[in-house]
Design an enzyme around this catalytic site. Structure first.
Site, PDB file in Angstrom:
ATOM      1  N   HIS A 131       0.809  -1.219   0.000  1.00 55.94           N
ATOM      2  CA  HIS A 131       0.000   0.000   0.000  1.00 55.94           C
ATOM      3  C   HIS A 131       0.838   1.262   0.000  1.00 55.94           C
ATOM      4  O   HIS A 131       0.495   2.255  -0.638  1.00 55.94           O
ATOM      5  CB  HIS A 131      -0.929  -0.004   1.220  1.00 55.94           C
ATOM      6  CG  HIS A 131      -2.167  -0.776   0.955  1.00 55.94           C
ATOM      7  ND1 HIS A 131      -2.694  -1.678   1.828  1.00 55.94           N
ATOM      8  CD2 HIS A 131      -2.964  -0.788  -0.125  1.00 55.94           C
ATOM      9  CE1 HIS A 131      -3.770  -2.208   1.307  1.00 55.94           C
ATOM     10  NE2 HIS A 131      -3.954  -1.686   0.120  1.00 55.94           N
ATOM     11  N   CYS A 185      13.687  -3.201 -23.521  1.00 54.37           N
ATOM     12  CA  CYS A 185      12.297  -3.060 -23.080  1.00 54.37           C
ATOM     13  C   CYS A 185      12.125  -3.346 -21.593  1.00 54.37           C
ATOM     14  O   CYS A 185      11.006  -3.452 -21.111  1.00 54.37           O
ATOM     15  CB  CYS A 185      11.369  -3.942 -23.908  1.00 54.37           C
ATOM     16  SG  CYS A 185      11.720  -5.690 -23.731  1.00 54.37           S
TER      17      CYS A 185
END
Ligand code: PEP
Ligand code: MG
Length: 558
Positions: free
Chosen positions: A192, A489
């Site tokens: 969180h 990438c």
């Protein structure tokens, strides 16, 4: 370079940005006594009512705060407010209070312990919710004891907030004007703390194990892009770093593509996406194409292999979002941290080194031909320039085989360079394919033998590690000699400084989260191609990730 007395500590970087200020610690409440005398039978029901009223009150307060927030901050608070009044948790406490006569405070501790164990056993995202449970426990106990709610101290001035781990209720109530940055000892990239810090745009570092030794009031310079916390920094240098960072953030917001250096050397900046919705969003950014479409993420919750036709429906919106532009589709990278029911071996001893990526063809032989049929079919009539590449290729024979399958279907064929063997033997791999794309997340994991998911290993899983840079450089150089495109990438492409180094090494395109493109584009546009090449030359002489970063900074931020 840093003076001899300078001290650093490190964590996992989560939200980029530089902040300078004094440390303020979030105080946890005192742990109550483990044992207390049992309550008389006649008073037990009333004690349970007291517990229930405390949970109702805590839940109500959290709910009120949720209503005053927006986005994921509100969702997190709402979810926590529901956990406080969770039936099974309250039932467990009731068992202790009315059954055994345990006082409400100790019953709260015991009920929480049981659920913490259950959540830990479940692992993954559930384990990351353990902090939420402990937060609920502390709030209910404070309520029962008539103490103020634990959490963030009242902040008189802007600070850098340190904590063991921030509870959702703490992070959701954060005032971004008073909190310059956050660092926690625990937590992970999906905890969180990370979610909310990202939403609020507060620079953030998690899993900084040594944080506990830094006292409140200490001056620190925190870099959320590198995970580094410098203690007692030189005031002038710190101020300059914060100002430069603020300028960079402004420049990133207003940057307009295409990707090129100050003197016009082009380097296409592409987006990493995982579905049609993401591609649609990326098409509204400055992305010049898609450099990585992670197809496995479309099928994580799907229990059976979708038919070719079903797959076409999934791929087509991604191609349509980038009509007229390049779209690099990666074939299924199932296994390890991304298990797909029909193409993964369950319960492997060591899944990151197991049957994953292209290797799953061994256990699901039809999957790859089917997927390539679907990609070819989605490509027909699409206006995108579709390329296809395979993940986790480790032998030349695999590259040859994949390229043949792709070309038989009229597709441009490439491989990802994620396993050191593919980089070390780049001169033998490259002739087999039309292009390669370096997956620096896995290339770093495998080069450094360090699990990319493990927050304790963040210093190893750093793409600035010289061994990783050497492999990238060698691959890019080989690509140049053979006239083949070599893209990057992995997350390394999203680091503005490293992006310049990669261009200097000869990497031909950079693909990243669309939200990172502005910062990378702005940084590239502030330097010349020659500076990038010089930075590339200097980092290859470095003997540590930090030294490499410093060497690059010296050239690129001169
Ligand atoms: C990589 O490994 O760098 C990569 C881009 O692939 P993923 O992160 O999906 O494993
Ligand atoms: Mg990978």
């Amino acid at each position: 370079m840093a003076g001899e007395t300078t001290q650093y500590t490190y964590g996992t970087p989560v939200v980029a940005g530089i902040a300078h200020g004094e440390v303020a610690w979030v105080q946890r409440p005192q742990t109550p006594a483990e044992y207390a005398p049992a309550i008389e039978e006649s008073e037990r029901e009333a004690e349970y009512q007291r517990f229930e009223a405390a949970t109702e009150e805590v839940s109500k307060r959290l709910m009120e705060r949720a209503q005053n927030m927006v986005g994921s901050a509100s969702d997190v608070l709402f979810m926590t407010s529901q956990m406080v009044v969770d039936k099974s948790w309250r039932q467990e406490a009731k068992k202790h209070i009315t059954g055994e006569g345990t006082p409400a405070v100790q019953a709260t501790v015991r009920a929480t312990e049981k659920f913490v164990e259950l959540f830990k056993q479940a692992g993954g995202l559930m384990a990351e919710r353990v902090t939420d449970l402990k937060d609920i426990r502390d709030r209910v106990i404070a309520q029962l004891q008539g103490e103020p709610e634990p959490g963030i101290p009242t902040l008189e001035k802007a600070v850098i907030l340190f904590a063991d781990d921030l509870a959702p209720a703490d992070t959701a109530g954060l005032d971004p004007t008073k909190v310059l940055a956050i660092a926690t000892i625990l937590g992970g990239p999906t905890s969180h703390t990370s979610i909310i810090a990202r939403q609020l745009g507060i620079p953030c570092i998690v899993a900084a194990r040594e944080l506990g030794s830094i006292e409140g009031g200490t001056g620190v310079l925190l870099d959320g892009g590198t995970g580094r916390i410098e203690l007692n920094p030189d005031e002038d240098i710190a101020k300059a770093a914060v100002e430069a960072d603020a300028k960079r953030r402004e420049a990133a917001k207003s940057w307009v593509g295409p990707g090129k250096t100050k003197d016009g050397e082009e380097i296409p900046l592409l987006a990493n996406v995982q579905d049609g919705k993401g591609a649609q969003k990326a098409s509204q950014s400055q992305a010049e194409g898609i450099g990585l479409f992670r197809t496995e993420l479309c099928f994580l919750g799907v229990s059976q292999e979708p038919s070719v036709e079903e797959q076409v429906q999934v791929y087509r919106p991604v191609l349509d979002a980038f009509a007229g532009r390049k779209v690099v589709v990666r074939t299924l990278d199932a296994g390890s941290d991304k298990p797909v029911d029909w193409a993964s071996v369950p319960d492997e001893e060591n899944p990151a080194l197991g049957v994953r990526g292209l290797r799953t063809s061994g256990i699901a032989p039809n999957q790859l031909p089917n997927q390539l049929d679907a990609i070819a079919s989605a490509n027909e009539g699409s206006e995108a320039d579709v390329w296809v590449m395979a993940p986790m290729v480790s032998t030349v024979a695999e590259a040859r085989w994949f390229a043949q399958l792709a070309r038989e279907r009229g597709l441009v064929a490439g491989i990802m360079v994620e396993v050191p063997s593919a980089a070390i033997l780049a001169p033998l791999f490259l002739p087999e394919v039309d292009f390669v794309s370096i997956g620096t997340n896995d290339l770093t994991q495998y080069t450094m033998a360090a699990d990319r998911m493990n927050p304790n290993l963040a210093t190893y899983t750093d793409p600035w590690q010289p061994a990783v840079l050497a492999l990238i450089s060698y691959t890019a150089k080989t690509g140049k000699t053979q006239g083949k495109p070599v893209g990057v990438c992995g997350e390394a492409a999203a680091d503005p400084l490293l992006a310049c180094v990669l261009h200097g090494m000869g990497v031909t395109s950079l693909s990243m989260a669309a939200s990172a493109i502005g910062a990378v584009g702005a940084q590239l546009s502030s330097v010349t191609g020659e500076q990038c090449r010089q930075a590339a030359e200097q980092v290859l002489k470095a003997d540590s990730a930090d030294a490499a970063r410093y060497a690059a900074r010296k050239v690129l931020e001169a």
